[in-house]
Motif scaffolding. Structure first.
Motif, PDB file in Angstrom:
ATOM      1  N   ALA A  41       0.819  -1.213   0.000  1.00  0.00           N
ATOM      2  CA  ALA A  41       0.000   0.000   0.000  1.00  0.00           C
ATOM      3  C   ALA A  41       0.854   1.264   0.000  1.00  0.00           C
ATOM      4  N   SER A  42       2.048   1.183   0.597  1.00  0.00           N
ATOM      5  CA  SER A  42       2.902   2.370   0.673  1.00  0.00           C
ATOM      6  C   SER A  42       3.906   2.451  -0.473  1.00  0.00           C
ATOM      7  N   ASP A  43       3.771   1.538  -1.451  1.00  0.00           N
ATOM      8  CA  ASP A  43       4.652   1.532  -2.619  1.00  0.00           C
ATOM      9  C   ASP A  43       6.122   1.386  -2.212  1.00  0.00           C
ATOM     10  N   ALA A  44       6.362   0.462  -1.279  1.00  0.00           N
ATOM     11  CA  ALA A  44       7.701   0.250  -0.729  1.00  0.00           C
ATOM     12  C   ALA A  44       8.666  -0.289  -1.789  1.00  0.00           C
ATOM     13  N   PRO A  45       9.931   0.069  -1.676  1.00  0.00           N
ATOM     14  CA  PRO A  45      10.946  -0.432  -2.608  1.00  0.00           C
ATOM     15  C   PRO A  45      11.334  -1.880  -2.269  1.00  0.00           C
ATOM     16  N   PRO A  46      12.020  -2.557  -3.178  1.00  0.00           N
ATOM     17  CA  PRO A  46      12.409  -3.953  -2.948  1.00  0.00           C
ATOM     18  C   PRO A  46      13.155  -4.189  -1.639  1.00  0.00           C
ATOM     19  N   ILE A  47      14.016  -3.280  -1.234  1.00  0.00           N
ATOM     20  CA  ILE A  47      14.803  -3.491  -0.027  1.00  0.00           C
ATOM     21  C   ILE A  47      13.910  -3.583   1.208  1.00  0.00           C
ATOM     22  N   SER A  48      12.778  -2.899   1.194  1.00  0.00           N
ATOM     23  CA  SER A  48      11.847  -2.991   2.322  1.00  0.00           C
ATOM     24  C   SER A  48      11.233  -4.386   2.410  1.00  0.00           C
ATOM     25  N   TYR A  49      10.910  -4.958   1.266  1.00  0.00           N
ATOM     26  CA  TYR A  49      10.405  -6.339   1.265  1.00  0.00           C
ATOM     27  C   TYR A  49      11.516  -7.297   1.692  1.00  0.00           C
ATOM     28  N   ALA A  50      12.721  -7.053   1.211  1.00  0.00           N
ATOM     29  CA  ALA A  50      13.848  -7.926   1.555  1.00  0.00           C
ATOM     30  C   ALA A  50      14.061  -7.975   3.065  1.00  0.00           C
ATOM     31  N   ALA A  51      13.810  -6.863   3.735  1.00  0.00           N
ATOM     32  CA  ALA A  51      13.979  -6.825   5.181  1.00  0.00           C
ATOM     33  C   ALA A  51      12.954  -7.692   5.910  1.00  0.00           C
ATOM     34  N   HIS A  52      11.890  -8.092   5.213  1.00  0.00           N
ATOM     35  CA  HIS A  52      10.828  -8.876   5.842  1.00  0.00           C
ATOM     36  C   HIS A  52      10.740 -10.316   5.335  1.00  0.00           C
ATOM     37  N   ILE A  53      11.467 -10.638   4.280  1.00  0.00           N
ATOM     38  CA  ILE A  53      11.350 -11.956   3.653  1.00  0.00           C
ATOM     39  C   ILE A  53      11.682 -13.085   4.630  1.00  0.00           C
ATOM     40  N   GLU A  54      12.797 -12.982   5.321  1.00  0.00           N
ATOM     41  CA  GLU A  54      13.214 -14.065   6.217  1.00  0.00           C
ATOM     42  C   GLU A  54      12.177 -14.303   7.312  1.00  0.00           C
ATOM     43  N   LEU A  55      11.700 -13.234   7.911  1.00  0.00           N
ATOM     44  CA  LEU A  55      10.696 -13.368   8.959  1.00  0.00           C
ATOM     45  C   LEU A  55       9.398 -13.944   8.398  1.00  0.00           C
ATOM     46  N   ALA A  56       9.020 -13.525   7.216  1.00  0.00           N
ATOM     47  CA  ALA A  56       7.805 -14.065   6.596  1.00  0.00           C
ATOM     48  C   ALA A  56       7.929 -15.573   6.407  1.00  0.00           C
ATOM     49  N   ILE A  57       9.077 -16.013   5.944  1.00  0.00           N
ATOM     50  CA  ILE A  57       9.305 -17.454   5.758  1.00  0.00           C
ATOM     51  C   ILE A  57       9.284 -18.170   7.098  1.00  0.00           C
ATOM     52  N   GLU A  58       9.926 -17.569   8.105  1.00  0.00           N
ATOM     53  CA  GLU A  58       9.965 -18.169   9.439  1.00  0.00           C
ATOM     54  C   GLU A  58       8.573 -18.323  10.040  1.00  0.00           C
ATOM     55  N   THR A  59       7.671 -17.410   9.724  1.00  0.00           N
ATOM     56  CA  THR A  59       6.309 -17.506  10.261  1.00  0.00           C
ATOM     57  C   THR A  59       5.441 -18.452   9.432  1.00  0.00           C
ATOM     58  N   GLY A  60       6.007 -18.993   8.360  1.00  0.00           N
ATOM     59  CA  GLY A  60       5.276 -19.963   7.545  1.00  0.00           C
ATOM     60  C   GLY A  60       4.547 -19.375   6.357  1.00  0.00           C
ATOM     61  N   MET A  61       4.758 -18.100   6.077  1.00  0.00           N
ATOM     62  CA  MET A  61       4.081 -17.487   4.938  1.00  0.00           C
ATOM     63  C   MET A  61       4.591 -18.108   3.646  1.00  0.00           C
ATOM     64  N   THR A  62       3.652 -18.475   2.800  1.00  0.00           N
ATOM     65  CA  THR A  62       3.996 -19.071   1.509  1.00  0.00           C
ATOM     66  C   THR A  62       3.833 -18.037   0.397  1.00  0.00           C
ATOM     67  N   ALA A  63       4.368 -18.375  -0.755  1.00  0.00           N
ATOM     68  CA  ALA A  63       4.212 -17.500  -1.919  1.00  0.00           C
ATOM     69  C   ALA A  63       2.732 -17.346  -2.266  1.00  0.00           C
ATOM     70  N   GLU A  64       1.972 -18.415  -2.108  1.00  0.00           N
ATOM     71  CA  GLU A  64       0.540 -18.362  -2.395  1.00  0.00           C
ATOM     72  C   GLU A  64      -0.177 -17.399  -1.448  1.00  0.00           C
ATOM     73  N   GLN A  65       0.212 -17.418  -0.172  1.00  0.00           N
ATOM     74  CA  GLN A  65      -0.404 -16.500   0.785  1.00  0.00           C
ATOM     75  C   GLN A  65      -0.042 -15.049   0.460  1.00  0.00           C
ATOM     76  N   LEU A  66       1.184 -14.826   0.043  1.00  0.00           N
ATOM     77  CA  LEU A  66       1.589 -13.480  -0.333  1.00  0.00           C
ATOM     78  C   LEU A  66       0.796 -13.006  -1.548  1.00  0.00           C
ATOM     79  N   GLN A  67       0.571 -13.894  -2.491  1.00  0.00           N
ATOM     80  CA  GLN A  67      -0.273 -13.549  -3.635  1.00  0.00           C
ATOM     81  C   GLN A  67      -1.692 -13.230  -3.172  1.00  0.00           C
ATOM     82  N   ASP A  68      -2.193 -14.006  -2.208  1.00  0.00           N
ATOM     83  CA  ASP A  68      -3.531 -13.755  -1.677  1.00  0.00           C
ATOM     84  C   ASP A  68      -3.623 -12.376  -1.023  1.00  0.00           C
ATOM     85  N   VAL A  69      -2.553 -11.968  -0.339  1.00  0.00           N
ATOM     86  CA  VAL A  69      -2.527 -10.626   0.256  1.00  0.00           C
ATOM     87  C   VAL A  69      -2.673  -9.584  -0.845  1.00  0.00           C
ATOM     88  N   LEU A  70      -1.925  -9.743  -1.925  1.00  0.00           N
ATOM     89  CA  LEU A  70      -2.004  -8.772  -3.030  1.00  0.00           C
ATOM     90  C   LEU A  70      -3.380  -8.775  -3.675  1.00  0.00           C
TER      91      LEU A  70
END
Length: 108
Positions: A41-70
């Motif tokens: 929603a805030s039009d964040a740059p790639p580095i902002s997503y990169a800062a959250h990728i590891e934690l997202a994976i650790e919490t069990g978020m899948t690529a499909e769930q990320l697509q569902d968010v979008l």
């Protein structure tokens, strides 16, 4: 102001993130859903997503769930923001893979 760290900005962002997570009552997986939606929603740059990728994976978020968010936020934030987010997420994954490869090279 002098700091002992070589990365004071990153250290500050990490401290803010930890503080936010400790004060938030959401389950870790729901917190990541909210954060990913906010990044898009805030039009964040790639580095902002990169800062959250590891934690997202650790919490069990899948690529499909990320697509569902979008998909869920598309009617609210619009097509352009969602498409930009998808591209930025792809770039962030590339950053994460490059960092992991570099770490493996350093270890091996």
């Amino acid at each position: 102001m002098s700091t002992a760290s070589e990365t004071p900005v990153l250290d500050t962002l990490a401290a803010m993130t930890i503080d936010s997570m400790e004060r938030c009552g959401l389950a870790p997986d729901m917190l990541m859903v909210a954060r990913m939606a906010a990044l898009a929603a805030s039009d964040a740059p790639p580095i902002s997503y990169a800062a959250h990728i590891e934690l997202a994976i650790e919490t069990g978020m899948t690529a499909e769930q990320l697509q569902d968010v979008l998909v869920a936020i598309a009617p609210i934030v619009g097509t352009a923001r969602v498409m930009t987010a998808a591209g930025n997420i792809s770039a962030a994954l590339g950053i994460a893979i490059a960092v992991a490869d570099a770490e493996m090279e350093d270890e091996g």
